[in-house]
Design a protein around this motif. Structure first.
Motif, PDB file in Angstrom:
ATOM      1  N   ALA A   1      43.537  39.744  37.203  1.00  0.00           N
ATOM      2  CA  ALA A   1      43.953  38.429  36.718  1.00  0.00           C
ATOM      3  C   ALA A   1      43.888  38.314  35.197  1.00  0.00           C
ATOM      4  O   ALA A   1      44.729  37.636  34.591  1.00  0.00           O
ATOM      5  N   TYR A   2      42.892  38.958  34.571  1.00  0.00           N
ATOM      6  CA  TYR A   2      42.735  38.786  33.122  1.00  0.00           C
ATOM      7  C   TYR A   2      43.967  39.211  32.332  1.00  0.00           C
ATOM      8  O   TYR A   2      44.494  38.426  31.526  1.00  0.00           O
TER       9      TYR A   2
ATOM     10  N   LEU B   1      35.284  40.349  43.587  1.00  0.00           N
ATOM     11  CA  LEU B   1      35.387  39.517  42.385  1.00  0.00           C
ATOM     12  C   LEU B   1      35.720  40.334  41.130  1.00  0.00           C
ATOM     13  O   LEU B   1      36.595  39.937  40.354  1.00  0.00           O
ATOM     14  N   PRO B   2      35.051  41.480  40.883  1.00  0.00           N
ATOM     15  CA  PRO B   2      35.477  42.285  39.723  1.00  0.00           C
ATOM     16  C   PRO B   2      36.917  42.783  39.832  1.00  0.00           C
ATOM     17  O   PRO B   2      37.639  42.821  38.823  1.00  0.00           O
TER      18      PRO B   2
ATOM     19  N   TRP C   1      38.321  49.880  36.067  1.00  0.00           N
ATOM     20  CA  TRP C   1      37.464  49.396  37.145  1.00  0.00           C
ATOM     21  C   TRP C   1      37.266  50.464  38.220  1.00  0.00           C
ATOM     22  O   TRP C   1      36.176  50.599  38.787  1.00  0.00           O
TER      23      TRP C   1
ATOM     24  N   PHE D   1      39.155  39.978  38.892  1.00  0.00           N
ATOM     25  CA  PHE D   1      39.093  39.723  37.452  1.00  0.00           C
ATOM     26  C   PHE D   1      39.921  40.742  36.679  1.00  0.00           C
ATOM     27  O   PHE D   1      40.680  40.374  35.772  1.00  0.00           O
TER      28      PHE D   1
END
Length: 330
Positions: A149-150, A142-143, A115, A146
């Motif tokens: 969290a993923y 938000l990215p 990211w 994610f």
């Protein structure tokens, strides 16, 4: 739970390269320095408003926090294992917890570096996309949530709902109990983990880094009428390149090993030490990350202060000369 005597009789694959005592002090010292370096940077990144509000520092803060789980949990467990010669406490719950801490640190680091590479394109070449709070949440926060969290949820679900617990699944003579809840006879799950969570991330990161280098060359050499502010974004670019080179060089051997084992039918009996050695190599990359990040950290917070402190200590004390008294002629 096996007795200590039966545990120590088994062969220790990790004692093939360095003696226990030497490995113990090397890892303990290196982990202590890495922890101090991480805490130092987190202190400044969280307390200095200019650093805390900079969008490019948020992924760096997340990487440092992820590294803390290895520095405070994973590595100390491994140090205890080296000291005793077996995993303690020798319980299935501890093995599962240790496996999860190790995997989440490695996987979250991989996703965060990906990211960071993708976001650098937007921060450098499309910084106007983050003008409003709505766009910052959509394209930045938000990215970032994610990508953290993923992997945490993925391996937590595997740990809770997918299990391969059988009598030989916990080997307390090996680090991490040589445990994995992913059933190796479940080809679909194993290949999904290797392809989606490792190969795709590594490939996208490599393509993103190459594209970022190409865009810099394009804007600096060809599009001279619309140059990118190189001095403004140079630190972000160099920081990303150093992090990507470090993580890629340490993680690529393990990825190639898993691809050969699962897709090219390479036998794992070639060398029992190979997989563990590659895991150690990947773990070392997490310990090295804080030092690489420190090189791109603002020098006024660490290097300049050390230079000033050393110069003041070496500078000889100034001698105060009293002004001479001049008397008028009598």
């Amino acid at each position: 739970m096996a007795s200590n005597e039966s545990i120590l009789v088994k062969e220790d694959y990790t004692n093939s390269f360095l003696p226990h005592e030497l490995r113990f002090w090397i890892i303990l010292s290196f982990n202590t320095l890495s922890l101090v370096c991480s805490l130092f940077q987190l202190y400044h990144l969280c307390t200095k408003r200019a650093l805390r509000t900079a969008l490019n520092n948020h992924s760096i803060i997340a990487l440092l926090c992820t590294g803390l789980s290895s520095q405070l949990i994973d590595i100390p467990f491994y140090v205890v294992y080296i000291r005793l010669g077996y995993v303690w406490p020798s319980t299935p719950f501890f093995c599962r917890f240790w496996w999860y801490v190790d995997m989440e640190a490695l996987e979250v680091t991989v996703f965060l570096v990906l990211w960071t590479s993708l976001e650098r394109h937007m921060l450098i070449f499309h910084d106007r996309w983050f003008v409003t709070a709505k766009k910052r949440w959509l394209l930045h926060y938000l990215p970032l949530i994610f990508f953290i969290a993923y992997p945490l949820l993925f391996y937590l679900i595997i740990l809770l709902f997918v299990t391969c617990d059988y009598p030989a699944s916990y080997d307390y003579t090996q680090p991490w109990c040589y445990y994995s809840p992913i059933c190796y006879n479940d080809i679909i799950l194993v290949r999904y983990d290797i392809l989606a969570n490792w190969t795709v991330c590594a490939t996208l990161k490599l393509l993103s880094d190459v594209a970022l280098i190409g865009r810099f060359i394009w804007h600096r050499r060809i599009r001279l009428h619309q140059p990118v502010q190189w001095r403004k974004h140079r630190k972000m670019f160099l920081q990303l390149m150093s992090i990507s080179m470090l993580t890629s060089s340490f993680s690529m051997p393990l990825l190639i090993f898993y691809l050969l084992v699962n897709f090219a039918n390479l036998s794992t009996n070639i060398n029992p030490n190979l997989e563990l050695s590659l895991l150690y190599l990947l773990l070392c990359s997490i310990l090295c990350l804080p030092f690489v990040m420190l090189l791109s950290f603002p020098k006024k917070y660490w290097l300049d202060k050390w230079k000033t402190l050393l110069c003041e200590r070496r500078r000889p004390p100034s001698r105060q000369i009293a002004p001479a008294r001049i008397f008028p002629p009598s």
